[in-house]
Design an enzyme around this catalytic site. Structure first.
Site, mmCIF file in Angstrom:
data_model
loop_
_atom_site.group_PDB
_atom_site.id
_atom_site.type_symbol
_atom_site.label_atom_id
_atom_site.label_comp_id
_atom_site.label_asym_id
_atom_site.label_seq_id
_atom_site.Cartn_x
_atom_site.Cartn_y
_atom_site.Cartn_z
ATOM 1 N N PRO A 61 2.103 0.677 69.029
ATOM 2 C CG PRO A 61 -0.064 -0.146 69.150
ATOM 3 C CD PRO A 61 1.346 -0.554 68.851
ATOM 4 C CD GLU A 62 5.965 5.176 71.339
ATOM 5 O OE1 GLU A 62 6.158 6.092 72.156
ATOM 6 O OE2 GLU A 62 6.706 4.955 70.375
ATOM 7 C CE LYS A 107 4.833 1.204 75.158
ATOM 8 N NZ LYS A 107 5.964 0.625 74.402
ATOM 9 N NE ARG A 165 12.358 -0.175 68.183
ATOM 10 C CZ ARG A 165 11.212 0.025 68.826
ATOM 11 N NH1 ARG A 165 11.077 -0.364 70.077
ATOM 12 N NH2 ARG A 165 10.190 0.606 68.220
#
Ligand SMILES: [Zn+2]
Length: 284
Positions: free
Chosen positions: A2-3, A58, A258
């Site tokens: 989640p961002e 976050k 990433r």
């Protein structure tokens, strides 16, 4: 993972579910590492009325009426879910039982999430929260603020954007989306950006978050890169598909451990000033 937008959705859902309600009992799975070093009894003491639920990057910051508080992070797979009283939820690590009988579960299959009791008055000074950079939604984000936060970084632009101590809330998806919107190559060095490029990037970050928040709540955003999966993003997860602007196939490449997605035509590697302009300002 989640961002910012997904954590903001969690904040809004929790706010809605607890409005006018009281938590009559809290249960914590004593074996879950969700609570890290905290005592389970301290987690289970988080009851009563929730007076505010804030978000920084976050992290969620929960303030209870009696002065207790907690920091929560969804980690990789954490989710808050509201269920009827007797519903059994797999991987439920904590349960907040409301006076309506409904139960808010913290479900977290992979256990990277966190719920940590912290007195409400100390939430913003908690080390994990205090070191966070600007939150584009809470704090706003001007070109000057963005430049101030990033220009001192020696890292590549996308990696620097994901550094939570510089800008809080962006992860792999929204950093790639912002760079596409701003037409900047992800491997540019922050010190090489022109004033116009900082302006484009600041606007792109804010626009990308606004777009994600505008997706209908409850729309399942698909984070798994599977063929046919619903994917509302411009470049993220679209390797080989035509760029929405110029139709060049989107490329994917590793960056900082990433996968980064970008358009090789819209986001040229060279750009702005050819040599870095001299800077007086440095991030402390
Ligand atoms: Zn393109």
């Amino acid at each position: 993972m989640p961002e910012l937008p997904e954590v903001e959705f969690a904040r809004r859902a929790l706010t809605k579910w607890t409005k006018g309600r009281s938590i009559v009992r809290t249960e914590a799975d004593p074996k879950a590492r969700t609570f890290r070093g905290s005592k389970v009894s301290d987690v289970e003491a988080l009851t009563g009325r929730l007076v505010s639920i804030e978000r920084k990057g976050k992290y969620l910051l929960l303030t209870f009426a009696d002065g207790k508080g907690a920091i929560a992070h969804l980690g990789m797979t954490g989710k808050f879910l509201k269920r009827k009283a007797d519903a059994v939820e797999k991987w439920s690590r904590a349960r907040f039982v409301l006076d309506s009988g409904d139960v808010i579960h913290f479900q977290d299959p992979r256990l990277f999430g966190l719920i940590e009791p912290v007195p409400a008055s100390a939430l913003k000074q908690a080390p994990a929260v205090a070191k966070l950079g600007l939150d584009p939604l809470v704090d706003g984000l001007s070109a000057a603020q963005l430049e101030e936060a990033l220009a001192g970084s020696k890292q590549e632009l996308k990696v620097a954007l994901m550094d939570q101590e510089r800008i809080a809330g962006l992860g792999n998806i929204h950093a790639a989306e912002a760079l596409f919107r701003a037409k900047l190559h992800p491997a540019r060095k922050p010190a090489s950006l022109t004033d116009d490029e900082w302006r484009r990037l600041a606007k792109a970050i804010v626009d990308g978050i606004a777009f994600a928040l505008g997706l209908e709540e409850g729309d399942e955003i698909e984070y798994v890169e599977e063929p046919g999966a619903k994917n509302p993003f411009l470049v993220y997860g679209h390797e080989g598909e035509p760029c929405p602007t110029c139709r060049t196939p989107i490329t994917a490449f590793p960056q900082g451990g990433r996968t980064t997605f970008a358009c090789p035509t819209c986001q040229p590697k060279s750009g702005g000033s050819k040599s870095p302009k001299p800077r007086g300002r440095k991030r402390a």
